[in-house]
Design an enzyme around this catalytic site. Structure first.
Site, PDB file in Angstrom:
ATOM      1  N   ARG A 146     -15.458 -11.612   2.582  1.00 22.36           N
ATOM      2  CA  ARG A 146     -14.532 -10.524   2.851  1.00 22.36           C
ATOM      3  C   ARG A 146     -14.996  -9.271   2.115  1.00 22.36           C
ATOM      4  O   ARG A 146     -15.570  -9.359   1.026  1.00 22.36           O
ATOM      5  CB  ARG A 146     -13.137 -10.853   2.273  1.00 22.36           C
ATOM      6  CG  ARG A 146     -12.388 -11.914   3.007  1.00 22.36           C
ATOM      7  CD  ARG A 146     -11.838 -11.375   4.318  1.00 22.36           C
ATOM      8  NE  ARG A 146     -11.114 -12.404   5.035  1.00 22.36           N
ATOM      9  CZ  ARG A 146     -11.665 -13.363   5.759  1.00 22.36           C
ATOM     10  NH1 ARG A 146     -12.982 -13.445   5.858  1.00 22.36           N
ATOM     11  NH2 ARG A 146     -10.930 -14.253   6.398  1.00 22.36           N
TER      12      ARG A 146
ATOM     13  N   TYR B 195      -2.170  -9.493  15.990  1.00 25.56           N
ATOM     14  CA  TYR B 195      -2.099  -8.462  14.943  1.00 25.56           C
ATOM     15  C   TYR B 195      -3.256  -7.471  15.114  1.00 25.56           C
ATOM     16  O   TYR B 195      -3.043  -6.259  15.192  1.00 25.56           O
ATOM     17  CB  TYR B 195      -2.151  -9.119  13.550  1.00 25.56           C
ATOM     18  CG  TYR B 195      -2.332  -8.116  12.431  1.00 25.56           C
ATOM     19  CD1 TYR B 195      -1.256  -7.369  11.959  1.00 25.56           C
ATOM     20  CD2 TYR B 195      -3.585  -7.905  11.843  1.00 25.56           C
ATOM     21  CE1 TYR B 195      -1.430  -6.439  10.948  1.00 25.56           C
ATOM     22  CE2 TYR B 195      -3.760  -6.983  10.833  1.00 25.56           C
ATOM     23  CZ  TYR B 195      -2.676  -6.249  10.391  1.00 25.56           C
ATOM     24  OH  TYR B 195      -2.854  -5.328   9.385  1.00 25.56           O
TER      25      TYR B 195
ATOM     26  N   SER C 228      -6.669  -1.491  10.869  1.00 24.66           N
ATOM     27  CA  SER C 228      -7.090  -2.697  10.149  1.00 24.66           C
ATOM     28  C   SER C 228      -8.462  -3.186  10.597  1.00 24.66           C
ATOM     29  O   SER C 228      -8.845  -3.013  11.761  1.00 24.66           O
ATOM     30  CB  SER C 228      -6.070  -3.807  10.429  1.00 24.66           C
ATOM     31  OG  SER C 228      -6.562  -5.055  10.018  1.00 24.66           O
TER      32      SER C 228
ATOM     33  N   VAL D  86      -7.257  -5.492   1.272  1.00 21.22           N
ATOM     34  CA  VAL D  86      -6.766  -4.709   0.142  1.00 21.22           C
ATOM     35  C   VAL D  86      -6.032  -5.623  -0.848  1.00 21.22           C
ATOM     36  O   VAL D  86      -5.274  -6.509  -0.438  1.00 21.22           O
ATOM     37  CB  VAL D  86      -5.813  -3.592   0.630  1.00 21.22           C
ATOM     38  CG1 VAL D  86      -5.501  -2.619  -0.509  1.00 21.22           C
ATOM     39  CG2 VAL D  86      -6.419  -2.831   1.820  1.00 21.22           C
TER      40      VAL D  86
ATOM     41  N   LYS E  32       4.632  -9.776  -0.673  1.00 21.82           N
ATOM     42  CA  LYS E  32       4.100 -10.176   0.628  1.00 21.82           C
ATOM     43  C   LYS E  32       3.990 -11.699   0.768  1.00 21.82           C
ATOM     44  O   LYS E  32       3.676 -12.197   1.846  1.00 21.82           O
ATOM     45  CB  LYS E  32       2.710  -9.554   0.859  1.00 21.82           C
ATOM     46  CG  LYS E  32       2.758  -8.054   1.048  1.00 21.82           C
ATOM     47  CD  LYS E  32       1.384  -7.466   1.278  1.00 21.82           C
ATOM     48  CE  LYS E  32       0.829  -7.839   2.633  1.00 21.82           C
ATOM     49  NZ  LYS E  32      -0.496  -7.218   2.863  1.00 21.82           N
TER      50      LYS E  32
ATOM     51  N   ALA F 213       4.441  -1.756   9.194  1.00 20.77           N
ATOM     52  CA  ALA F 213       3.972  -2.641  10.255  1.00 20.77           C
ATOM     53  C   ALA F 213       4.354  -4.075   9.910  1.00 20.77           C
ATOM     54  O   ALA F 213       4.679  -4.381   8.756  1.00 20.77           O
ATOM     55  CB  ALA F 213       2.445  -2.562  10.389  1.00 20.77           C
TER      56      ALA F 213
ATOM     57  N   ILE G 154       0.849  -1.199   0.000  1.00 18.43           N
ATOM     58  CA  ILE G 154       0.000   0.000   0.000  1.00 18.43           C
ATOM     59  C   ILE G 154       0.882   1.246   0.000  1.00 18.43           C
ATOM     60  O   ILE G 154       0.620   2.210  -0.733  1.00 18.43           O
ATOM     61  CB  ILE G 154      -0.971  -0.009   1.205  1.00 18.43           C
ATOM     62  CG1 ILE G 154      -1.878  -1.248   1.138  1.00 18.43           C
ATOM     63  CG2 ILE G 154      -1.808   1.280   1.226  1.00 18.43           C
ATOM     64  CD1 ILE G 154      -2.762  -1.470   2.361  1.00 18.43           C
TER      65      ILE G 154
HETATM   66  N1  LIG Z   1      -3.116  -5.194   2.770  1.00 20.23           N
HETATM   67  C1  LIG Z   1      -4.180  -5.262   3.546  1.00 20.23           C
HETATM   68  O1  LIG Z   1      -5.175  -5.894   3.205  1.00 20.23           O
HETATM   69  C2  LIG Z   1      -4.228  -4.521   4.858  1.00 20.23           C
HETATM   70  C3  LIG Z   1      -5.401  -4.620   5.620  1.00 20.23           C
HETATM   71  C4  LIG Z   1      -5.472  -3.950   6.837  1.00 20.23           C
HETATM   72  C5  LIG Z   1      -4.408  -3.176   7.247  1.00 20.23           C
HETATM   73  N2  LIG Z   1      -3.267  -3.106   6.504  1.00 20.23           N
HETATM   74  C6  LIG Z   1      -2.165  -2.273   7.010  1.00 20.23           C
HETATM   75  O2  LIG Z   1      -1.688  -1.459   5.963  1.00 20.23           O
HETATM   76  C7  LIG Z   1      -0.309  -1.213   6.137  1.00 20.23           C
HETATM   77  C8  LIG Z   1       0.446  -1.571   4.870  1.00 20.23           C
HETATM   78  O3  LIG Z   1       0.314  -2.974   4.658  1.00 20.23           O
HETATM   79  P1  LIG Z   1       0.693  -3.670   3.281  1.00 20.23           P
HETATM   80  O4  LIG Z   1      -0.430  -4.534   2.904  1.00 20.23           O
HETATM   81  O5  LIG Z   1       1.167  -2.654   2.331  1.00 20.23           O
HETATM   82  O6  LIG Z   1       1.854  -4.652   3.732  1.00 20.23           O
HETATM   83  P2  LIG Z   1       3.423  -4.667   3.419  1.00 20.23           P
HETATM   84  O7  LIG Z   1       3.958  -5.776   4.249  1.00 20.23           O
HETATM   85  O8  LIG Z   1       3.663  -4.716   1.968  1.00 20.23           O
HETATM   86  O9  LIG Z   1       3.904  -3.264   3.975  1.00 20.23           O
HETATM   87  C9  LIG Z   1       4.468  -3.056   5.253  1.00 20.23           C
HETATM   88  C10 LIG Z   1       5.789  -2.321   5.090  1.00 20.23           C
HETATM   89  O10 LIG Z   1       6.307  -2.015   6.382  1.00 20.23           O
HETATM   90  C11 LIG Z   1       7.684  -2.328   6.409  1.00 20.23           C
HETATM   91  N3  LIG Z   1       8.057  -2.609   7.799  1.00 20.23           N
HETATM   92  C12 LIG Z   1       7.672  -3.651   8.584  1.00 20.23           C
HETATM   93  N4  LIG Z   1       8.219  -3.549   9.797  1.00 20.23           N
HETATM   94  C13 LIG Z   1       8.985  -2.430   9.788  1.00 20.23           C
HETATM   95  C14 LIG Z   1       9.816  -1.808  10.758  1.00 20.23           C
HETATM   96  N5  LIG Z   1       9.984  -2.310  11.982  1.00 20.23           N
HETATM   97  N6  LIG Z   1      10.479  -0.660  10.421  1.00 20.23           N
HETATM   98  C15 LIG Z   1      10.345  -0.136   9.168  1.00 20.23           C
HETATM   99  N7  LIG Z   1       9.548  -0.684   8.217  1.00 20.23           N
HETATM  100  C16 LIG Z   1       8.880  -1.810   8.529  1.00 20.23           C
HETATM  101  C17 LIG Z   1       7.812  -3.539   5.503  1.00 20.23           C
HETATM  102  O11 LIG Z   1       9.126  -3.758   5.032  1.00 20.23           O
HETATM  103  C18 LIG Z   1       6.841  -3.171   4.383  1.00 20.23           C
HETATM  104  O12 LIG Z   1       7.481  -2.402   3.380  1.00 20.23           O
HETATM  105  C19 LIG Z   1       0.122  -2.010   7.358  1.00 20.23           C
HETATM  106  O13 LIG Z   1       0.114  -1.155   8.479  1.00 20.23           O
HETATM  107  C20 LIG Z   1      -0.961  -3.051   7.481  1.00 20.23           C
HETATM  108  O14 LIG Z   1      -1.104  -3.516   8.807  1.00 20.23           O
HETATM  109  C21 LIG Z   1      -3.160  -3.760   5.320  1.00 20.23           C
END
Ligand SMILES: NC(=O)c1ccc[n+]([C@@H]2O[C@H](COP(=O)([O-])OP(=O)(O)OC[C@H]3O[C@@H](n4cnc5c(N)ncnc54)[C@H](O)[C@@H]3O)[C@@H](O)[C@H]2O)c1
Length: 309
Positions: A209, A140, A117, A171, A179, A78, A12
């Site tokens: 979902r 989580y 989330s 998403v 991922k 995260a 994202i």
């Molecule tokens: N994709 C979904 O469906 C979804 C749903 C609900 C919430 N989210 C939230 O959206 C956000 C983005 O998720 P995403 O789907 O893009 O996942 P993603 O895993 O691709 O992105 C997370 C990013 O955070 C970085 N990261 C993790 N731990 C870290 C740390 N300690 N220090 C620095 N960087 C760190 C990772 O390297 C990664 O680039 C997250 O907070 C996730 O919890 C995503």
């Protein structure tokens, strides 16, 4: 304008970086990432500055405070693998870091728009509304609810600061492939089918979902920036769809007729049904999802096809 996107090398985050650069071509966009689940390829070709570091490390924030003056922080970083059971790690990275983000933002006078989330709702009855059913079933979801509570208190104590939480539902879209097994079911099923295999679903595929296309999730972030409202908001389509339906849509788009192969769900906890109530997001953020599952899948599939070549 100066923007910080934590987790900007992720799914994202990197979509958001692209949109920020498009909308604000003069802006300085900085990504903070530790590349644990993100990938440099998500950022190739983009004029961003990357700070490599752990967002749960106070020293990293001290360094950022010395070097930058951000107008907004988009906090997406995260641990996103929802099956991780290490409670200490999950809480340190996802929840405790929220305090570091908020303290830095206060110093900068920056808006904070962060990723929460639908995991905060666990298996409570849909449609999920922001103010009820806050019973996460895994650490989580608990870490994300803790973030929301830290953010809410901080915003109350510092009303001059904008703090906006976006509770994303499921998403899907381009740049999620790094991922791995945490990628969306849209990607996983599409890849199985494109490789000539039957799509694998937990028995009996009726779980539902609220699948939301990443373009809508990014749009919600931009709306939060522009509207300037604090609070927490659901980001979904407002319509739950079953995994069986998703397979039907993929079959239709791919011109195939695969029957799902059902197997037992290995998890003690599994969300059966998620659906966002969008009343608050519509009223206060002007958020209106633009992508149905059918349209999102159609838009996304050419990208997925390139992954299997
Ligand atoms: N994709 C979904 O469906 C979804 C749903 C609900 C919430 N989210 C939230 O959206 C956000 C983005 O998720 P995403 O789907 O893009 O996942 P993603 O895993 O691709 O992105 C997370 C990013 O955070 C970085 N990261 C993790 N731990 C870290 C740390 N300690 N220090 C620095 N960087 C760190 C990772 O390297 C990664 O680039 C997250 O907070 C996730 O919890 C995503």
């Amino acid at each position: 304008m100066e923007f910080l996107v934590t987790g900007g090398a992720g799914f994202i985050g990197s979509n958001l970086v692209r949109e920020l650069l498009k909308r604000y071509p003069e802006a300085r966009v900085v990504v903070l990432d530790d590349f644990s689940s993100g990938h440099f390829k998500n950022l190739v070709g983009l004029p961003v500055e990357v700070v490599t570091g752990d967002l749960s490390d106070r020293a990293v924030w001290d360094e950022l405070k010395r070097r930058y003056r951000f107008d907004a922080v988009f906090h997406q970083g995260a641990i996103t693998d929802t099956t991780v059971e290490d409670q200490y790690r999950m809480m340190r990275v996802n929840a405790d870091s929220m305090r570091l983000v908020l303290e830095a933002a206060l110093e900068w006078g920056a808006k904070v728009i962060y990723a929460s989330s639908a995991g905060v709702y666990g298996n409570t009855p849909p449609p999920m509304r922001e103010d009820r059913g806050l019973l996460p079933e895994n650490v989580y979801g608990f870490s994300k609810l803790t973030m929301d509570r830290i953010a809410e208190r901080f915003a109350r104590e510092h009303p001059e600061l904008q703090v906006t939480g976006l509770r994303y539902f499921n998403v899907y879209g381009p740049h999620e492939e790094y991922k791995g097994r945490s990628a969306s079911m849209v990607l996983q099923l599409a890849l199985q089918m494109l490789k000539g295999r039957r799509p694998r679903l937990f028995k009996w595929g009726q779980q539902k979902r609220d699948f939301v296309y990443v373009k809508d999730a990014v749009k919600a972030n931009l709306l939060a920036l522009e509207r300037g409202v604090s609070g927490v908001f659901n980001v979904g389509t407002g319509r739950a769809r079953s995994f069986n339906e998703l397979v039907e849509i993929l079959n239709r788009e791919l011109g195939t007729s695969y029957e799902p192969e059902y197997f037992d769900c290995p998890y003690d906890f599994y969300q059966e049904y998620t659906e966002a109530d969008l009343t608050r997001a519509r009223e206060l953020l002007d958020y209106e999802p633009e992508w149905s599952l059918e349209e999102g899948v159609k838009d996304y599939l050419p990208y997925v096809k390139r992954l299997v070549r």
